[in-house]
Design a protein around this motif. Structure first.
Motif, mmCIF file in Angstrom:
data_model
loop_
_atom_site.group_PDB
_atom_site.id
_atom_site.type_symbol
_atom_site.label_atom_id
_atom_site.label_comp_id
_atom_site.label_asym_id
_atom_site.label_seq_id
_atom_site.Cartn_x
_atom_site.Cartn_y
_atom_site.Cartn_z
ATOM 1 N N ASP A 17 0.970 -1.149 0.151
ATOM 2 C CA ASP A 17 -0.274 -0.591 0.196
ATOM 3 C C ASP A 17 0.928 1.186 -0.008
ATOM 4 O OD1 ASP A 17 -2.277 -1.560 0.370
ATOM 5 O OD2 ASP A 17 -2.068 -2.072 1.845
ATOM 6 N N ALA A 18 2.091 0.904 -0.120
ATOM 7 C CA ALA A 18 2.959 2.432 -0.310
ATOM 8 C C ALA A 18 3.033 2.978 -1.315
ATOM 9 C CB ALA A 18 4.696 1.495 0.029
ATOM 10 N N ASP A 19 2.646 4.218 -1.590
ATOM 11 C CA ASP A 19 2.979 5.119 -2.645
ATOM 12 C C ASP A 19 4.413 3.924 -3.627
ATOM 13 O OD1 ASP A 19 0.508 7.111 -1.543
ATOM 14 O OD2 ASP A 19 3.369 8.456 -0.953
ATOM 15 N N HIS A 20 5.386 3.807 -3.225
ATOM 16 C CA HIS A 20 5.868 2.825 -4.235
ATOM 17 C C HIS A 20 6.034 1.522 -3.580
ATOM 18 C CE1 HIS A 20 8.912 3.709 -7.522
ATOM 19 N NE2 HIS A 20 8.570 2.340 -7.805
ATOM 20 N N PRO A 21 5.123 0.241 -4.032
ATOM 21 C CA PRO A 21 4.962 -0.238 -2.994
ATOM 22 C C PRO A 21 6.337 -1.794 -3.387
ATOM 23 C CG PRO A 21 2.960 -0.505 -4.377
ATOM 24 C CD PRO A 21 4.328 0.812 -4.851
ATOM 25 N N TRP A 22 6.151 -1.794 -2.295
ATOM 26 C CA TRP A 22 7.698 -2.964 -2.149
ATOM 27 C C TRP A 22 7.692 -4.545 -1.356
ATOM 28 C CZ3 TRP A 22 9.813 -3.459 3.061
ATOM 29 C CH2 TRP A 22 9.100 -3.318 3.659
ATOM 30 N N LEU A 23 7.984 -5.078 -1.812
ATOM 31 C CA LEU A 23 8.543 -6.854 -0.954
ATOM 32 C C LEU A 23 10.071 -7.468 -0.928
ATOM 33 C CD1 LEU A 23 6.863 -9.282 -0.510
ATOM 34 C CD2 LEU A 23 7.786 -10.357 -3.486
ATOM 35 N N ALA A 24 9.880 -6.949 0.184
ATOM 36 C CA ALA A 24 10.730 -8.074 1.116
ATOM 37 C C ALA A 24 11.136 -8.796 0.982
ATOM 38 C CB ALA A 24 11.969 -7.378 1.797
#
Length: 289
Positions: free
Chosen positions: A73-80
């Protein structure tokens, strides 16, 4: 910074995102995937990334990279995910040549175990291919759940077919219902690449037609593997073995014909060179956030 992670280097990129090597506040290394900037304003891509996060979080096993954090849901979605010190199968074969028979069998057994874990939680990976397989010292890892879908998902139309043509099953190429057997077809194709250095149906614009209507070229494939791979590449999904059957068959081959050695020295050297590059990249990171 991506979320709480400090970026050290770029690891790669695909159609949907870029992957970076990054460090957590405690200096733990992770691989962080970020959706491409040009896709951020498209709700379709944001939803697809969200599905990837959900799929990756639900899978656990020896041969997948566990998710450690995410913010779809971040402005720039990410997955770690946990950083795996390894090289892709495609890079290893390109730089060092096909794997020896024993290593190819060990690879296949690991991929079968990965598929068992993936299918157990009701997901079809749909993009198992050499560039989505990492070779590490302790075994392979299946990565990238970018186009994975639940078993009960509505089939995609032909205009929405996603995947890598040289490694997709006939039913996937035709836009038909895709089941776990489709991943088994992709496993068979990936094993051919690992063992002889090329995809069983070739490449290029017409590869999808050859997958649907043609026969695989298994020339030079080691005899102990040929029968199993032939079954994996059956046009009929219900004639392919299950991942459990693939694992049993390859384990039997390993017991009967091969020892316990995993990666050839040339690939182990390649992994070592990659590790040195990572060490150099992270050495310049500041000690505090």
């Amino acid at each position: 910074m991506i979320g709480p992670y400090r970026v050290a280097a770029k690891l790669g990129e695909g159609g949907m995102g870029q992957v970076f090597l990054a460090s957590s506040p405690s200096r733990r290394l992770v691989a962080v995937k970020v959706i491409r900037s040009e896709l951020l304003d498209d709700p379709h891509w944001r939803e697809r990334f969200r599905r990837e996060v959900v799929s990756a979080q639900s899978v656990s096993g020896f041969y997948t990279a566990p998710v450690v954090d995410a913010d779809p849901d971040a402005d720039h979605p990410w997955l770690a995910t946990q950083y795996i010190n390894g090289v892709s199968l495609s890079a290893a074969v390109t730089e060092k040549g096909p794997l020896p028979e024993q290593a190819a069998c060990r690879l296949g057994a690991g991929l079968a175990e990965a598929l068992i874990a993936i299918h157990r939680v009701g997901i079809v990976h749909r993009d198992l291919k050499p560039s989505n397989v990492l070779l590490a010292a302790d075994g392979p890892r299946v990565i990238d759940f970018g186009i994975a879908r639940p078993l009960d998902a509505v089939p995609l139309s032909r205009s929405q077919i996603l995947g890598t043509p040289a490694y997709m099953s006939p039913e996937q190429a035709l836009g038909e219902t895709v089941t776990p057997s489709s991943d088994v077809f992709s496993l068979g194709a990936t094993l051919v690449y690992a063992a002889i250095g090329r995809a069983p149906f070739g490449s290029g614009r017409k590869v999808r037609g050859r997958i649907v209507y043609g026969e695989p070229d298994l020339t030079d494939l080691p005899d102990p593997m040929r029968g199993l791979v032939t079954r994996c590449l059956s046009k009929e999904a219900n004639e392919r073995p299950s991942p459990e059957q693939v694992l049993t068959a390859l384990s039997t081959l390993l017991d009967a014909h091969y020892g316990e050695e995993w990666l050839p020295a040339a690939v182990a050297t390649l992994i070592g060179e990659h590790e040195q590059t990572v060490t150099e990249a992270t050495a310049i990171l500041p000690s505090t956030y």
